[in-house]
Write an enzyme that holds these catalytic residues in place. Structure first.
Site, PDB file in Angstrom:
ATOM      1  N   ASP A  18      -9.212 -15.329 -47.504  1.00  0.00           N
ATOM      2  CA  ASP A  18      -8.963 -16.184 -46.339  1.00  0.00           C
ATOM      3  C   ASP A  18      -8.623 -15.331 -45.121  1.00  0.00           C
ATOM      4  OD1 ASP A  18      -9.315 -18.332 -47.987  1.00  0.00           O
ATOM      5  OD2 ASP A  18      -7.239 -19.030 -47.925  1.00  0.00           O
ATOM      6  N   LYS A  45     -10.409 -22.333 -53.439  1.00  0.00           N
ATOM      7  CA  LYS A  45      -9.783 -23.493 -54.096  1.00  0.00           C
ATOM      8  C   LYS A  45      -9.543 -23.242 -55.588  1.00  0.00           C
ATOM      9  CE  LYS A  45     -11.804 -26.585 -50.692  1.00  0.00           C
ATOM     10  NZ  LYS A  45     -10.628 -26.653 -49.824  1.00  0.00           N
ATOM     11  N   GLY A  46     -10.513 -22.582 -56.244  1.00  0.00           N
ATOM     12  CA  GLY A  46     -10.350 -22.320 -57.676  1.00  0.00           C
ATOM     13  C   GLY A  46      -9.193 -21.372 -57.939  1.00  0.00           C
ATOM     14  N   GLU A 146     -16.687 -25.765 -54.566  1.00  0.00           N
ATOM     15  CA  GLU A 146     -16.953 -24.571 -53.744  1.00  0.00           C
ATOM     16  C   GLU A 146     -17.800 -23.555 -54.501  1.00  0.00           C
ATOM     17  OE1 GLU A 146     -13.746 -23.554 -50.217  1.00  0.00           O
ATOM     18  OE2 GLU A 146     -13.270 -22.938 -52.244  1.00  0.00           O
ATOM     19  N   ASN A 190      -9.167 -35.653 -50.809  1.00  0.00           N
ATOM     20  CA  ASN A 190      -8.365 -36.013 -49.638  1.00  0.00           C
ATOM     21  C   ASN A 190      -9.073 -37.104 -48.860  1.00  0.00           C
ATOM     22  OD1 ASN A 190     -10.240 -34.844 -47.873  1.00  0.00           O
ATOM     23  ND2 ASN A 190      -9.074 -32.963 -47.594  1.00  0.00           N
ATOM     24  N   THR A 223      -5.428 -38.161 -51.670  1.00  0.00           N
ATOM     25  CA  THR A 223      -4.240 -37.577 -51.034  1.00  0.00           C
ATOM     26  C   THR A 223      -4.307 -37.839 -49.528  1.00  0.00           C
ATOM     27  OG1 THR A 223      -5.318 -35.410 -50.836  1.00  0.00           O
ATOM     28  CG2 THR A 223      -3.991 -35.792 -52.813  1.00  0.00           C
ATOM     29  N   ASP A 249       1.972 -24.592 -42.467  1.00  0.00           N
ATOM     30  CA  ASP A 249       0.576 -24.237 -42.741  1.00  0.00           C
ATOM     31  C   ASP A 249       0.133 -25.079 -43.942  1.00  0.00           C
ATOM     32  OD1 ASP A 249      -1.743 -23.067 -43.695  1.00  0.00           O
ATOM     33  OD2 ASP A 249      -1.040 -21.004 -43.490  1.00  0.00           O
ATOM     34  N   ASP A 255      -4.647 -27.888 -53.202  1.00  0.00           N
ATOM     35  CA  ASP A 255      -4.771 -27.119 -54.453  1.00  0.00           C
ATOM     36  C   ASP A 255      -3.480 -27.187 -55.256  1.00  0.00           C
ATOM     37  OD1 ASP A 255      -7.364 -26.355 -53.724  1.00  0.00           O
ATOM     38  OD2 ASP A 255      -6.586 -24.729 -52.499  1.00  0.00           O
ATOM     39  N   GLY A 290      -0.076 -19.243 -45.469  1.00  0.00           N
ATOM     40  CA  GLY A 290      -1.018 -18.776 -46.489  1.00  0.00           C
ATOM     41  C   GLY A 290      -1.220 -19.811 -47.578  1.00  0.00           C
TER      42      GLY A 290
HETATM   43  O1  RIB Z   1      -8.093 -25.314 -50.341  1.00  0.00           O
HETATM   44  C1  RIB Z   1      -7.798 -24.235 -49.505  1.00  0.00           C
HETATM   45  C2  RIB Z   1      -8.805 -23.155 -49.678  1.00  0.00           C
HETATM   46  O2  RIB Z   1     -10.055 -23.634 -49.262  1.00  0.00           O
HETATM   47  C3  RIB Z   1      -8.528 -21.931 -48.859  1.00  0.00           C
HETATM   48  O3  RIB Z   1      -7.710 -20.999 -49.521  1.00  0.00           O
HETATM   49  C4  RIB Z   1      -9.908 -21.409 -48.529  1.00  0.00           C
HETATM   50  O4  RIB Z   1     -10.244 -20.291 -49.286  1.00  0.00           O
HETATM   51  C5  RIB Z   1     -10.855 -22.567 -48.800  1.00  0.00           C
HETATM   52  O5  RIB Z   1     -11.724 -22.265 -49.745  1.00  0.00           O
END
Ligand code: RIB
Length: 310
Positions: A18, A45-46, A146, A190, A223, A249, A255, A290
């Site tokens: 990220d 996300k994973g 993703e 979401n 959500t 943030d 996740d 983060g």
């Molecule tokens: O769900 C958040 C994530 O989505 C971030 O960490 C980013 O990498 C995106 O894939």
């Protein structure tokens, strides 16, 4: 391994670096906007869901995914290993770079994310078949959108063959994925994703959740950020109240929610209790910068629940 609560969890999903920018507002088309801050964090996300599950006390967490043969990929694997996650299912892709995401975080903590999945999209049905033991040994599988959709379909099939329930996080919105939504026992998305996958519900979240309950689906959770969540079962709807926190943030909050819901369910909680546990985890995740850096421990989530849930 990671702890003493919950069960063995397998994640089929993305691993990203990220590149996070903080700005006061979204830039207009054609505008150059000066940002306030730039940081790199491991994400995807994973990977985020794997880290969250481990911190929340899952007995064992394994991840299946693809990274590039580059520094970003090496940093991601090192971070996951430090969290005690089984990385045998991570394939090093020599043709594609590690996925990158650009989360744009606004002053109120909300975000927009641009992701370029690169190696993640090369994850194939063959990869999933080769790693099927990691899925079959799990008590729940977490999957997102993703990675390549062939891999998602294969993971759903392997999990079904092994009788392992799946929590599908239908994020981000991708084309040609609707048919996969009904194949998971638990669907979490979401409000943006719910509106996209249930376009005929007219933006009514209750109607979206009802529409998305497929034949084989036990629960659908929509959500709603600071408004909590809606949980739909075939014959019941539940409103999950939010936990009020100051948002710094919001990247990774979804996740945290998904992982906590899975850990809750596999550690014997009912769906409502698991969703409240998940809402507390999601709330804590927005209080720090983060994605993975902000994912809470089980102790922290239990503290929030003790303080606010009667
Ligand atoms: O769900 C958040 C994530 O989505 C971030 O960490 C980013 O990498 C995106 O894939």
């Amino acid at each position: 391994m990671a702890g003493t609560h919950g069960a063995r969890i397998a994640v089929v999903g993305s691993l990203m670096m990220d590149l996070v920018v903080r700005v006061p507002r979204p830039p207009a088309i054609g505008e150059s906007l000066i940002g306030r801050d730039f940081q790199t964090f491991t994400g995807g996300k994973g990977a985020n869901q794997a880290v969250a599950a481990a911190r929340l006390g899952a007995e064992q967490v394994a991840i299946i995914g693809r990274i590039g043969d580059d520094d970003f990929g090496r940093r991601i694997v090192r971070t996951l290993e430090e969290e005690g996650i089984d990385c045998r299912g991570i394939i090093r892709d020599r043709r594609h770079g590690t996925g990158v995401a650009i989360p744009i975080v606004y002053d109120d903590g909300r975000n927009s994310i641009i992701s370029v999945p690169q190696a993640n999209l090369a994850l194939s049905a063959g990869d999933i078949r080769a790693m099927s033991a990691l899925i079959a040994e799990a008590e729940m599988v977490l999957i997102q959108f993703e990675v390549g959709l062939d891999a998602v379909a294969a993971a759903l099939a392997v999990a079904a063959e092994a009788d392992v329930p799946v929590l599908l996080n239908a994020a981000p919105v991708v084309q040609h994925a609707s048919h996969l939504l009904t194949q998971a026992a638990h669907l979490v998305l979401n409000e943006v994703e719910a509106a996209a996958f249930a376009p005929y519900a007219g933006g009514d979240h209750l109607a979206e959740a009802r529409y998305l309950l497929g034949d084989g689906t036990d629960t659908v959770v929509v959500t709603l950020g600071e408004d909590g969540a809606l949980l739909a079962q075939p014959n019941r709807m539940h409103v999950i109240s939010p936990f009020v926190v100051e948002a710094v943030d919001t990247v990774g909050a979804g996740d945290a929610f998904c992982a906590a819901y899975a850990v809750g369910l596999t550690s014997g909680m009912g769906v409502v209790e698991a969703a409240q546990f998940a809402a507390a985890a999601g709330a804590l995740a927005v209080t720090k910068q983060g994605a993975q850096t902000a994912l809470p421990t089980r102790t922290a989530v239990e503290g929030v629940l003790r303080g606010t849930v009667t």
